[in-house]
Enzyme design. Structure first.
Site, mmCIF file in Angstrom:
data_model
loop_
_atom_site.group_PDB
_atom_site.id
_atom_site.type_symbol
_atom_site.label_atom_id
_atom_site.label_comp_id
_atom_site.label_asym_id
_atom_site.label_seq_id
_atom_site.Cartn_x
_atom_site.Cartn_y
_atom_site.Cartn_z
ATOM 1 N N ILE A 139 4.643 7.338 -1.097
ATOM 2 C CA ILE A 139 3.226 7.493 -0.809
ATOM 3 C C ILE A 139 3.045 7.291 0.692
ATOM 4 O O ILE A 139 3.515 6.298 1.255
ATOM 5 C CB ILE A 139 2.365 6.483 -1.592
ATOM 6 C CG1 ILE A 139 2.552 6.670 -3.104
ATOM 7 C CG2 ILE A 139 0.899 6.632 -1.201
ATOM 8 C CD1 ILE A 139 2.150 8.039 -3.626
ATOM 9 N N LYS A 140 2.356 8.231 1.344
ATOM 10 C CA LYS A 140 2.168 8.161 2.788
ATOM 11 C C LYS A 140 0.865 7.420 3.109
ATOM 12 O O LYS A 140 -0.206 7.793 2.638
ATOM 13 C CB LYS A 140 2.127 9.569 3.395
ATOM 14 C CG LYS A 140 3.448 10.306 3.261
ATOM 15 C CD LYS A 140 3.373 11.710 3.821
ATOM 16 C CE LYS A 140 3.486 11.714 5.323
ATOM 17 N NZ LYS A 140 3.646 13.101 5.848
ATOM 18 N N ILE A 141 0.998 6.379 3.914
ATOM 19 C CA ILE A 141 -0.141 5.596 4.396
ATOM 20 C C ILE A 141 -0.091 5.598 5.915
ATOM 21 O O ILE A 141 0.952 5.302 6.498
ATOM 22 C CB ILE A 141 -0.104 4.153 3.866
ATOM 23 C CG1 ILE A 141 -0.191 4.127 2.336
ATOM 24 C CG2 ILE A 141 -1.232 3.315 4.471
ATOM 25 C CD1 ILE A 141 -0.110 2.731 1.728
#
Length: 364
Positions: A139-141
């Site tokens: 998941i890209k944050i």
């Protein structure tokens, strides 16, 4: 297997594709990149999906089906993205398994509209990772101030994170600190120290930002210098007593990833950044055009120096021309977040329009 891309793999750098579309999944392009060009992962972002979904008819059938089932907005997009990324993750699963989880990853970005809301980001990261049901999906944050809190909490919760929109050594170190704290909290709570993460440093946007501010001879040098400075900090962190203690407990390094490595200046070599950023224990994500160019005529003449090489001298030269790298890093991060937010809005508008056209319902 292509000899040029194989050289990067041999020195310990992973090549990931900075693109995804349903067409490349359907026509075998991604499978060919994996087979022929040593591609061992991929990343996505709102702009990539905006282009992929907005062109052609590859997504129309699923959009119509989901729209008729009452899906819309972010919920509908998530189903489209997870369909593509699930297929890609399955293609990369063999390399994920054979490398013990070091490689073979795909990435899904959170809504950019959450960039300044840590709690919302934490909840969405956990929900999307569970929905994907793939062990090799990041998941890209974004590495914003709110993002740093979300990164630490998500790592503690066991969610693999790709930290995106990093533009400087300082932003990278803040992301790395969040990762370390998350792992330390897990160990203190009696949990496994193994939660994977990468930290994505954007490179070419530096040179685009200053191209009209410096003489022609100085162009396309700043991004590489920032990358070298950051790589030095990355390698120093891996030698630190703090990291060695975590590694002994079973933690794995948060690998440094170089993003935005396609050449933007038509006067510069089309493989400029790929050659300059060759470095062990890192990842380079590259667009299709750059991948094909490097496979055809790319060269690796030297690996990135562990001590940063001439990075500080080059950055000092740019200061003479009025470039404040700390201020510019903050500006680039904000501009990147804004650009993704704009793409996100356009993406959702495009999906709404297609849903209405395909189902005969009025657009929302």
């Amino acid at each position: 297997m292509n000899a040029n891309t194989k050289k990067l793999q041999a020195l310990g750098q992973s090549l990931w594709l900075d693109n995804i579309s349903r067409q490349m999944l359907d026509d075998g392009t991604l499978a060919r990149y994996i087979r022929d060009f040593s591609i061992t992962g991929l990343t996505s972002n709102p702009t990539i999906f905006e282009h992929a979904i907005g062109k052609g008819v590859a997504y129309d059938e699923q959009i119509a089906t989901l729209a008729r089932a009452g899906r819309s907005g972010e919920d509908l997009f998530t189903q489209l993205a997870l369909s593509d990324l699930g297929r890609a993750a399955d293609l990369f699963r063999p390399v994920h398994d054979t490398t013990g989880g070091i490689d073979g990853w795909v990435s899904l970005e959170l809504s950019p509209l959450m960039a300044d809301d840590a709690d919302q980001s934490i909840d969405a990261a956990a929900r999307l990772h569970a929905a994907a049901a793939r062990p090799n999906l990041y998941i890209k944050i974004p590495g914003t101030k709110a993002g740093v809190k979300a990164i630490e909490t998500s790592i503690f919760a066991g969610v693999p994170i790709n930290v995106t929109l990093l533009f400087s050594r300082e932003q990278y170190l803040a992301a790395a600190e969040a990762y370390l704290r998350g792992i330390e909290r897990r160990i203190a709570a009696g949990k496994s120290a193994r939660v994977d993460s990468v930290a994505s440093l954007f490179v070419s946007r530096w040179d685009v930002a200053v191209k009209d501010q410096v003489p022609a001879a100085e162009r396309n040098r700043l991004g590489i210098a920032i990358a070298r400075r950051t790589y030095k900090a990355y390698r120093e962190l891996l030698q630190s007593a703090r990291w060695q203690k975590l590694a002994a407990a079973g933690a794995r390094p948060q690998r440094l990833l170089f993003g935005s490595t396609g050449t933007k200046d038509p006067a510069a070599p089309d493989t400029l950044y790929v050659s300059a950023l060759a470095a062990p224990s890192t990842i380079d994500t590259i667009p299709d055009k750059t991948l094909l160019a490097f496979a055809e005529h790319g060269k690796v003449e030297a690996t990135m120096p562990l001590d940063g090489g001439d990075a500080e001298a080059v950055i000092a030269e740019f200061r003479v021309h009025g470039v404040d790298e700390a201020a510019l890093a903050e500006r680039l991060q904000q501009e990147g977040a804004d650009a993704f937010a704009n793409s996100w809005k356009s993406l959702l508008e495009g999906i709404a329009d297609k849903s209405a056209m395909l189902t005969g319902a009025p657009a929302a």
